[in-house]
Each structure stands twice: as C-alpha cells, then as structure tokens.
Design an enzyme around this catalytic site. Structure first.
Site, PDB file in Angstrom:
ATOM      1  N   GLU A 125       2.771  81.288  52.999  1.00 29.58           N
ATOM      2  CA  GLU A 125       3.369  80.609  51.836  1.00 29.58           C
ATOM      3  C   GLU A 125       3.032  79.123  51.807  1.00 29.58           C
ATOM      4  OE1 GLU A 125       4.907  82.832  53.738  1.00 29.58           O
ATOM      5  OE2 GLU A 125       6.178  84.153  52.520  1.00 29.58           O
TER       6      GLU A 125
ATOM      7  N   GLU B 248       7.786  89.872  55.725  1.00 30.06           N
ATOM      8  CA  GLU B 248       9.249  89.761  55.714  1.00 30.06           C
ATOM      9  C   GLU B 248       9.918  91.125  55.480  1.00 30.06           C
ATOM     10  OE1 GLU B 248       8.543  86.480  52.901  1.00 30.06           O
ATOM     11  OE2 GLU B 248      10.210  85.483  53.886  1.00 30.06           O
TER      12      GLU B 248
ATOM     13  N   GLY C 279       5.889  87.936  51.842  1.00 30.32           N
ATOM     14  CA  GLY C 279       6.947  88.927  51.641  1.00 30.32           C
ATOM     15  C   GLY C 279       6.650  90.257  52.319  1.00 30.32           C
TER      16      GLY C 279
ATOM     17  N   ALA D  74       4.708  88.484  48.065  1.00 29.60           N
ATOM     18  CA  ALA D  74       5.281  88.516  46.719  1.00 29.60           C
ATOM     19  C   ALA D  74       4.139  88.318  45.730  1.00 29.60           C
ATOM     20  CB  ALA D  74       6.306  87.405  46.582  1.00 29.60           C
TER      21      ALA D  74
HETATM   22  N1  CAA Z   1       0.027  88.395  44.580  1.00 26.46           N
HETATM   23  C1  CAA Z   1      -0.704  88.792  43.496  1.00 26.46           C
HETATM   24  N2  CAA Z   1      -1.942  89.316  43.577  1.00 26.46           N
HETATM   25  C2  CAA Z   1      -2.475  89.433  44.812  1.00 26.46           C
HETATM   26  C3  CAA Z   1      -1.778  89.053  45.977  1.00 26.46           C
HETATM   27  C4  CAA Z   1      -0.469  88.518  45.835  1.00 26.46           C
HETATM   28  N3  CAA Z   1       0.299  88.156  46.866  1.00 26.46           N
HETATM   29  N4  CAA Z   1      -2.568  89.292  47.054  1.00 26.46           N
HETATM   30  C5  CAA Z   1      -3.711  89.817  46.565  1.00 26.46           C
HETATM   31  N5  CAA Z   1      -3.656  89.895  45.222  1.00 26.46           N
HETATM   32  C6  CAA Z   1      -4.695  90.390  44.298  1.00 26.46           C
HETATM   33  C7  CAA Z   1      -5.812  89.378  44.165  1.00 26.46           C
HETATM   34  O1  CAA Z   1      -5.492  88.365  43.243  1.00 26.46           O
HETATM   35  C8  CAA Z   1      -6.944  90.272  43.684  1.00 26.46           C
HETATM   36  O2  CAA Z   1      -6.764  90.531  42.318  1.00 26.46           O
HETATM   37  P1  CAA Z   1      -8.025  90.431  41.281  1.00 26.46           P
HETATM   38  O3  CAA Z   1      -8.929  91.576  41.716  1.00 26.46           O
HETATM   39  O4  CAA Z   1      -7.396  90.656  39.955  1.00 26.46           O
HETATM   40  O5  CAA Z   1      -8.645  89.094  41.483  1.00 26.46           O
HETATM   41  C9  CAA Z   1      -6.676  91.583  44.443  1.00 26.46           C
HETATM   42  O6  CAA Z   1      -5.315  91.543  44.855  1.00 26.46           O
HETATM   43  C10 CAA Z   1      -7.540  91.731  45.687  1.00 26.46           C
HETATM   44  O7  CAA Z   1      -7.356  90.575  46.491  1.00 26.46           O
HETATM   45  P2  CAA Z   1      -8.571  89.690  47.070  1.00 26.46           P
HETATM   46  O8  CAA Z   1      -9.752  89.759  46.160  1.00 26.46           O
HETATM   47  O9  CAA Z   1      -8.038  88.333  47.377  1.00 26.46           O
HETATM   48  O10 CAA Z   1      -8.881  90.514  48.407  1.00 26.46           O
HETATM   49  P3  CAA Z   1      -9.457  89.963  49.799  1.00 26.46           P
HETATM   50  O11 CAA Z   1      -9.739  91.158  50.607  1.00 26.46           O
HETATM   51  O12 CAA Z   1     -10.546  88.974  49.557  1.00 26.46           O
HETATM   52  O13 CAA Z   1      -8.217  89.133  50.441  1.00 26.46           O
HETATM   53  C11 CAA Z   1      -5.926  88.767  51.107  1.00 26.46           C
HETATM   54  C12 CAA Z   1      -7.041  89.797  50.785  1.00 26.46           C
HETATM   55  C13 CAA Z   1      -6.281  87.978  52.375  1.00 26.46           C
HETATM   56  C14 CAA Z   1      -4.644  89.548  51.325  1.00 26.46           C
HETATM   57  C15 CAA Z   1      -5.794  87.792  49.896  1.00 26.46           C
HETATM   58  O14 CAA Z   1      -5.673  88.550  48.695  1.00 26.46           O
HETATM   59  C16 CAA Z   1      -4.610  86.879  49.971  1.00 26.46           C
HETATM   60  O15 CAA Z   1      -4.655  85.883  50.676  1.00 26.46           O
HETATM   61  N6  CAA Z   1      -3.514  87.195  49.224  1.00 26.46           N
HETATM   62  C17 CAA Z   1      -2.372  86.338  49.068  1.00 26.46           C
HETATM   63  C18 CAA Z   1      -1.533  86.274  50.344  1.00 26.46           C
HETATM   64  C19 CAA Z   1      -0.362  85.363  50.157  1.00 26.46           C
HETATM   65  O16 CAA Z   1      -0.485  84.183  49.935  1.00 26.46           O
HETATM   66  N7  CAA Z   1       0.860  85.925  50.290  1.00 26.46           N
HETATM   67  C20 CAA Z   1       2.094  85.185  50.146  1.00 26.46           C
HETATM   68  C21 CAA Z   1       2.619  85.333  48.761  1.00 26.46           C
HETATM   69  S1  CAA Z   1       4.036  84.303  48.456  1.00 26.46           S
HETATM   70  C22 CAA Z   1       5.337  85.108  49.133  1.00 26.46           C
HETATM   71  O17 CAA Z   1       5.231  86.197  49.667  1.00 26.46           O
HETATM   72  C23 CAA Z   1       6.640  84.363  49.005  1.00 26.46           C
HETATM   73  C24 CAA Z   1       7.800  84.992  49.681  1.00 26.46           C
HETATM   74  O18 CAA Z   1       8.123  84.734  50.809  1.00 26.46           O
HETATM   75  C25 CAA Z   1       8.608  85.911  48.968  1.00 26.46           C
END
Ligand code: CAA
Length: 257
Positions: A131, A111, A108, A65
């Site tokens: 999460e 999921e 998400g 998400a």
């Molecule tokens: N939401 C918003 N933006 C996100 C995102 C997310 N879930 N995942 C990645 N992005 C964005 C980053 O912020 C970044 O944006 P900027 O260039 O503006 O800084 C861009 O995508 C590229 O990401 P990274 O620079 O972090 O890329 P990376 O290759 O170093 O890492 C990754 C990739 C491991 C996927 C890392 O981005 C990450 O850990 N993302 C978040 C994963 C996460 O926590 N997901 C769970 C979300 S909560 C959820 O899903 C709740 C639910 O159950 C509904």
C-alpha cells in the site's frame, strides 16, 4: 446462490470459496467482499459443513483491494462507506477458515489471509503489503493483525518498504503454517478441512474461539476463558464418546459434526 465474483460450493463437508476475477488478479472489489462474507456466513450456518477453505487462482490469491475502484474516492466517500468494515463479517465466522494461497497475496489479499485461522501456502506464493507504494497504508488490518502474528520487525519491514516475501519466509515468520507444492495446494487444504470437519464441531469451534481470545485479553483472563470452555466440553456427548473411544481403542463416532 449465484455470485458474480466468487464461486462457492460444498466439497464433502468443506465449504469451498474460490475468488474468481481472473482478469483483475482477484482484486477485492466491494462486491467481492460482500460475496465472500455472504458465502462464508452461509457455510457457517450450514450444519453439513465443518470447515471453510478460501482460495484464489494459481497466479493470485488476491492482489489487494481494487485500486481502480478506490482511485477516485475522496475522504468522505471512504469514511461514509466505512471501508473496509464489511470484512468484520468474515472474522465473525465461527467455523475454521483455511486460506489456501497460491501466487500473489498482496495488500488486502494478505490481510484476508491473515483473517483466516490457518494459512496454507503454495511454493509460488508471495505475500506483501505494498500500500505504501500507492500513497496509503493497509486498511484491512495489516498493521494490526500482522504485528500480532509476525511481530513488529517483519510487519514494519513489509508495511514500510512494500517488499514481497516468499512462501518460505512467510512460513518462517509464522504467517503461514505449511508450504506445499503448488499443484497440491487445493487438495491439501481440502484434506485439512475434512480432517477438522471429522472432529466434534463444538470442540473445534470452542478451540478456535479460545485461540482468538489470546489476541484480545491479558494472559490471566485468557487462561480463565480457556478453562471455562474446557469445562464446558464435559457437558457434551462428544467428550464422553471421544474419551470412551480412546479407552476402548476404537474410532470415535462424534454426534456433533
Ligand atoms: N486492483 C485493481 N486491478 C488490479 C489489481 C488491484 N489491486 N492488481 C492487479 N490488477 C489488474 C491490473 O490492473 C491488470 O489489469 P489490466 O489488464 O486491465 O491492465 C491485471 O490485473 C493484471 O495485472 P498486471 O498486468 O499488473 O499483472 P502482473 O503480473 O504484471 O503484476 C501484480 C501482478 C504484481 C500483482 C501487480 O498487478 C500489482 O502490483 N498489483 C497491485 C498490488 C497492490 O498494490 N495491492 C494493494 C492494493 S491497496 C489495498 O489492498 C488496500 C488495503 O489494505 C485494503
């Protein structure tokens, strides 16, 4: 229909939905949720389509998400918007949904893959429920659908530690049904969709409905449910044609597909 966050196009008899927020690793914003569900509902209602493939980019199926969208939410906003109830529309789709997962399928993203009927993973796929690292828990069914499909042990491990699992582990625990070379992912998923679209649609849709019933009812009720659907197929032209074709050693020409 023009979308902002996805692309949706028919590929033969398969409806292809491609998540398209490359700068955000296909993070699932609320708009993207609505667009995915709308595109899937449209393909579901399109008589020319027999299966739907949902995919992302090579780097990310979806990284969860949209954290930037959720960051400032309070309880009231989350509760009043009933986050993420909108995804129920995807689980109401009656035609088979195939997730073709390359790269990250996190939170998400994992999921949504688990909401699909078949999950095909590229060798570079990574699944996880991170999460817990954000101070929340999965909210699109991760604790429920994963527990039912991959069991308590793996689900607890993923949900409580936030660790990622690779495609091989995801296949061994049953989240994924096939792992394919990354370059072949989309073509293989579309081929699976075409194969399914060639069968009798009422039989395909009843089969999906019956398998999903296994997650909702005790075994005896589920077996009765299956038998009724099985009996109902004998009212279709496609059952007559399928069995006649077998006996006559020819390919079936199903009417309803
Ligand atoms: N939401 C918003 N933006 C996100 C995102 C997310 N879930 N995942 C990645 N992005 C964005 C980053 O912020 C970044 O944006 P900027 O260039 O503006 O800084 C861009 O995508 C590229 O990401 P990274 O620079 O972090 O890329 P990376 O290759 O170093 O890492 C990754 C990739 C491991 C996927 C890392 O981005 C990450 O850990 N993302 C978040 C994963 C996460 O926590 N997901 C769970 C979300 S909560 C959820 O899903 C709740 C639910 O159950 C509904």
């Amino acid at each position: 229909m023009a979308y902002e966050t996805i692309k949706a196009e028919p590929r033969g008899r398969v409806g292809l939905i491609t998540l398209n927020r490359p700068k955000a690793m296909n993070a699932l914003s609320q708009l993207m949720m609505r667009e995915i569900c709308q595109a899937a509902a449209d393909f579901d209602g399109d008589a020319k389509i027999g299966a739907i493939v949902l995919t992302g980019s090579e780097k990310a199926f979806a990284a969860g998400a949209d954290v930037k969208e959720m960051e400032k939410l309070g309880y009231s906003e989350a509760y009043l918007a009933d986050l993420w109830r909108g995804w129920d529309r995807l689980t109401e789709v009656r035609k088979p949904l195939i997730a073709a997962v390359s790269g990250y399928a996190l939170g998400g993203g994992c999921e949504v893959a688990a909401m699909c009927d078949i999950v095909i993973a590229a060798e570079n796929a990574k699944f996880g429920q991170p999460e817990i690292t954000l101070g929340i828990l999965p909210g699109m069914g991760g604790t429920q659908r994963l527990a039912r499909s991959i069991g308590k042990a793996k689900t607890m491990d993923l949900v409580l530690t936030g660790r990622l699992m690779d495609a091989a582990e995801a296949e061994s625990c049953g989240l994924v049904s096939r792992v394919v070379p990354t370059a072949d992912l989309l073509e293989d998923a579309l081929k699976i969709g075409e194969k399914i679209a060639d069968f009798s649609l009422p039989a395909v849709m009843s089969a999906k409905e019956s398998v999903l019933q296994a997650f909702e009812t005790p075994l005896d009720a589920g077996l009765k449910y299956e038998r009724r659907l099985f009996h109902a197929t004998f009212a279709t032209d496609d059952q007559s044609e399928g069995m006649a074709a077998f006996v006559q050693k020819r390919s079936p020409q199903f009417k309803n597909r």
